[in-house]
Design a protein around this motif. Structure first.
Motif, PDB file in Angstrom:
ATOM      1  N   GLY A 105     -45.836-121.082 -67.336  1.00  0.00           N
ATOM      2  CA  GLY A 105     -46.208-121.582 -68.653  1.00  0.00           C
ATOM      3  C   GLY A 105     -46.365-120.469 -69.665  1.00  0.00           C
ATOM      4  N   TYR A 106     -47.000-119.388 -69.245  1.00  0.00           N
ATOM      5  CA  TYR A 106     -47.174-118.245 -70.138  1.00  0.00           C
ATOM      6  C   TYR A 106     -45.821-117.647 -70.497  1.00  0.00           C
ATOM      7  CZ  TYR A 106     -48.921-113.859 -71.987  1.00  0.00           C
ATOM      8  OH  TYR A 106     -49.192-112.782 -72.797  1.00  0.00           O
ATOM      9  N   TRP A 107     -44.967-117.520 -69.486  1.00  0.00           N
ATOM     10  CA  TRP A 107     -43.633-116.970 -69.718  1.00  0.00           C
ATOM     11  C   TRP A 107     -42.816-117.879 -70.645  1.00  0.00           C
ATOM     12  CZ3 TRP A 107     -39.003-119.218 -67.674  1.00  0.00           C
ATOM     13  CH2 TRP A 107     -37.851-118.473 -67.939  1.00  0.00           C
ATOM     14  N   ALA A 108     -42.819-119.187 -70.370  1.00  0.00           N
ATOM     15  CA  ALA A 108     -42.062-120.130 -71.198  1.00  0.00           C
ATOM     16  C   ALA A 108     -42.601-120.146 -72.623  1.00  0.00           C
ATOM     17  CB  ALA A 108     -42.130-121.534 -70.591  1.00  0.00           C
ATOM     18  N   LEU A 371     -44.960-126.058 -79.777  1.00  0.00           N
ATOM     19  CA  LEU A 371     -44.670-126.060 -78.348  1.00  0.00           C
ATOM     20  C   LEU A 371     -45.129-124.752 -77.701  1.00  0.00           C
ATOM     21  CD1 LEU A 371     -43.476-127.420 -75.884  1.00  0.00           C
ATOM     22  CD2 LEU A 371     -41.217-126.529 -76.529  1.00  0.00           C
ATOM     23  N   THR A 372     -44.946-123.647 -78.411  1.00  0.00           N
ATOM     24  CA  THR A 372     -45.424-122.358 -77.911  1.00  0.00           C
ATOM     25  C   THR A 372     -46.924-122.402 -77.656  1.00  0.00           C
ATOM     26  OG1 THR A 372     -43.715-121.164 -79.138  1.00  0.00           O
ATOM     27  CG2 THR A 372     -45.637-119.897 -78.444  1.00  0.00           C
ATOM     28  N   SER A 373     -47.659-122.928 -78.638  1.00  0.00           N
ATOM     29  CA  SER A 373     -49.114-123.019 -78.502  1.00  0.00           C
ATOM     30  C   SER A 373     -49.508-123.915 -77.329  1.00  0.00           C
ATOM     31  CB  SER A 373     -49.725-123.558 -79.802  1.00  0.00           C
ATOM     32  OG  SER A 373     -49.407-122.721 -80.897  1.00  0.00           O
ATOM     33  N   SER A 374     -48.844-125.064 -77.211  1.00  0.00           N
ATOM     34  CA  SER A 374     -49.185-126.019 -76.151  1.00  0.00           C
ATOM     35  C   SER A 374     -48.945-125.436 -74.772  1.00  0.00           C
ATOM     36  CB  SER A 374     -48.366-127.303 -76.333  1.00  0.00           C
ATOM     37  OG  SER A 374     -48.646-127.909 -77.578  1.00  0.00           O
ATOM     38  N   LEU A 375     -47.834-124.736 -74.586  1.00  0.00           N
ATOM     39  CA  LEU A 375     -47.515-124.153 -73.281  1.00  0.00           C
ATOM     40  C   LEU A 375     -48.526-123.081 -72.875  1.00  0.00           C
ATOM     41  CD1 LEU A 375     -43.637-123.834 -73.602  1.00  0.00           C
ATOM     42  CD2 LEU A 375     -44.850-125.195 -71.877  1.00  0.00           C
ATOM     43  N   PHE A 420     -60.634-128.403 -76.023  1.00  0.00           N
ATOM     44  CA  PHE A 420     -60.510-129.016 -77.355  1.00  0.00           C
ATOM     45  C   PHE A 420     -59.106-128.809 -77.916  1.00  0.00           C
ATOM     46  CE2 PHE A 420     -60.705-128.210 -81.997  1.00  0.00           C
ATOM     47  CZ  PHE A 420     -60.942-129.514 -82.410  1.00  0.00           C
ATOM     48  N   LEU A 421     -58.525-127.649 -77.671  1.00  0.00           N
ATOM     49  CA  LEU A 421     -57.180-127.375 -78.173  1.00  0.00           C
ATOM     50  C   LEU A 421     -56.149-128.304 -77.538  1.00  0.00           C
ATOM     51  CD1 LEU A 421     -57.143-123.466 -78.308  1.00  0.00           C
ATOM     52  CD2 LEU A 421     -57.282-125.060 -80.229  1.00  0.00           C
ATOM     53  N   LEU A 422     -56.314-128.617 -76.250  1.00  0.00           N
ATOM     54  CA  LEU A 422     -55.414-129.574 -75.603  1.00  0.00           C
ATOM     55  C   LEU A 422     -55.504-130.937 -76.284  1.00  0.00           C
ATOM     56  CD1 LEU A 422     -55.865-128.682 -71.828  1.00  0.00           C
ATOM     57  CD2 LEU A 422     -53.723-128.590 -73.117  1.00  0.00           C
ATOM     58  N   LYS A 428     -47.924-135.664 -77.512  1.00  0.00           N
ATOM     59  CA  LYS A 428     -46.512-135.284 -77.642  1.00  0.00           C
ATOM     60  C   LYS A 428     -46.222-133.946 -76.978  1.00  0.00           C
ATOM     61  CE  LYS A 428     -43.187-133.765 -81.169  1.00  0.00           C
ATOM     62  NZ  LYS A 428     -42.887-133.712 -82.616  1.00  0.00           N
ATOM     63  N   PHE A 429     -46.977-132.939 -77.338  1.00  0.00           N
ATOM     64  CA  PHE A 429     -46.677-131.595 -76.834  1.00  0.00           C
ATOM     65  C   PHE A 429     -47.133-131.397 -75.401  1.00  0.00           C
ATOM     66  CE2 PHE A 429     -46.469-130.983 -81.426  1.00  0.00           C
ATOM     67  CZ  PHE A 429     -45.231-130.387 -81.518  1.00  0.00           C
TER      68      PHE A 429
END
Length: 485
Positions: A105-108, A371-375, A420-422, A428-429
């Motif tokens: 996840g961090y890499w993606a 998407l970057t933030s969500s991953l 909270f961020l999740l 969606k994300f």
């Protein structure tokens, strides 16, 4: 770079390992955080909130990310045996499979984040070359691809050369951002700022305004763990934590300033309509065309430096995961110059794939940013959870004895913040993230087969089932049009 920055570990039978000073580690943190995000902040915030919401959002984000920075500082001292930061902490705390998910996840997240850099560069040049559009045209993708592979060849030459370039670029890109803040204060209009205080009609409730900015704040702070990722290269282990906190505090002050002063130059509805990079448009409104050109040049330097730092960090995560037998062995190979070429190649390939996907997105930059933030949220949540775990139940590998109440409180707040961020990210994300996570299990299976081990434990099968179900729902939602890119 000084000789102190590049001393190598020359123990018999080991490949040379570049050693980085605290100054260089700090520039890695700053360099990886200051990239595309800061130049997009005025519009991103103006689309969601006014001054009041922005102040609250930065207070929450600043406190939450500072807790995460303290988490990485604490873990660097408490568990100096763990390298590669985010990935290693998740594995040590919650098992190999979740550790693998954290690494992937961090890499993606880093790979998708790299796409935002190229989109923003092309959008910036697109202001004078219409064929590039907002960075999402075929021509823009072709030119971005050429840059992508050019950087692959540069980094392949060696970590020392790439880190030296990053250190120089980090200084160069801070200058135009600070210049923007100073000029914005000089042209600041108190009446405009006051009108923007409560938010525009389209902004919604104050809670919705703050929630809408959360993923943007996560994106700009990605990289706070930069020193932890490169912990195996640190001259002194304690420098990892110090560089993390010092880098974070420096960048937080800059990011919050850029956002707030912009509200004193233009009505928020006009800021929300600016093309990205919106910082250039804001400055142009105050000083004219030269302001837009100045910021645009600064952006290109900044983004290329951040791209370099993130590519290095993402390849490092794959490399260390392979060394720990959590990724296939081919990703653990490196050259005599200490460059993990297979991991670097895989990083470049995924970035290339996501670049092509932006052609089908309604808003390529914002999609890639969110998407970057969500991953990144799952890796951050697991790292914070591990800090809480060792605070409650330290073992023989935990240095310094029992944790203080302060360390426990820091870890608990970091867990609450990432949770909270999740919620703020929305369904969606989260579903799109599962679409990426589930197929990645193939790499985990490859690694287990190489070791002749059982593929999944009962607990890991439960995690696998959850990820597969999430991915299936995500694919169906995309196909049915319930969610869109």
């Amino acid at each position: 770079m000084s000789h102190a920055d590049t001393r190598a570990d020359t123990a018999p039978g080991r490949a040379p390992s570049v050693k980085l000073s605290m100054l260089t580690l700090t520039t890695m943190v700053v360099g990886s955080m200051v990239g595309a995000g800061v130049f997009s902040l005025p519009r991103r915030f103006a689309e969601e909130t006014g001054v009041a919401g922005a102040l609250i959002a930065w207070a929450i984000a600043g406190a939450g990310m500072l807790m995460l920075a303290f988490v990485f500082q604490t873990l660097a001292v408490r568990r100096p045996d763990l390298d590669a930061g985010v990935y290693a902490y998740a594995k040590a705390g919650f098992g190999e499979y979740l550790g693998f998910f954290s690494a992937f996840g961090y890499w993606a997240s880093a790979c998708v984040g790299n796409v935002t850099y190229w989109v923003l560069i092309m959008s910036t040049v697109g202001a004078i070359w219409p064929g590039l559009g907002d960075g999402d045209t075929v021509l823009a993708v072709v030119l971005s691809s050429l840059g992508l592979w050019g950087f692959f060849l540069l980094i392949r030459r060696g970590v020392k050369e790439a880190a030296a370039i990053n250190r120089i670029v980090t200084v160069a890109k801070i200058v135009p951002i600070l210049f923007f803040v100073v000029l914005a204060l000089f042209y600041f209009k108190a009446d405009v700022f006051a009108d923007n205080f409560g938010g525009a009609d389209y902004a919604g409730s104050l809670f919705d305004q703050v929630r809408g900015t959360m993923l943007a704040t996560v994106f700009v702070f990605l990289g706070v763990e930069g020193a932890s990722v490169y912990s195996r290269h640190a001259e002194r282990r304690k420098d990892v934590g110090r560089a993390t906190v010092l880098g974070f505090l420096s960048v937080f002050a800059v990011f919050a300033s850029v956002t707030i002063v912009s509200y004193g130059l233009l009505p928020m509805s006009e800021i929300a309509d600016l093309r990205q990079p919106s910082m250039a448009g804001v400055l142009e409104s105050a000083v004219g065309t030269w302001g837009q050109v100045f910021i645009s040049v600064g952006l290109i330097v900044s983004v290329l430096g951040a791209y370099l730092a993130w590519t290095l960090m993402s390849a490092e995560v794959l490399f260390v995961a392979a060394k720990d037998d959590d990724m296939p062995r081919f990703l653990g190979r490196s050259t005599a110059a200490d460059v993990p070429v297979p991991a670097l190649l895989m990083t470049t390939c995924l970035t290339q794939v996501v670049l092509v996907v932006t052609l089908f997105s309604d808003d390529a930059f914002n999609f890639a940013l969110d998407l970057t933030s969500s991953l990144s949220l799952i890796p951050y949540l697991l790292a914070a959870g591990f800090a809480v775990k060792i605070a409650l139940r330290p073992d023989g590998r935990t240095e310094g004895g029992r944790a203080t109440r302060g360390e426990l409180a820091v870890g608990a707040v970091a867990v609450l913040y990432t949770t909270f961020l999740l919620f703020a990210a929305g369904l969606k994300f989260v579903l799109v993230s599962f679409v990426l996570y589930a197929p990645a299990t193939i790499l985990f299976v490859m690694a287990r087969r190489e070791q002749g081990r059982r593929l999944f434990s009962p607990r890991e099968l439960v995690i696998l089932a959850v990820s597969v179900i999430g991915a299936v729902v995500g694919v169906i939602a995309l196909a049915a049009g319930w969610i869109s890119l």
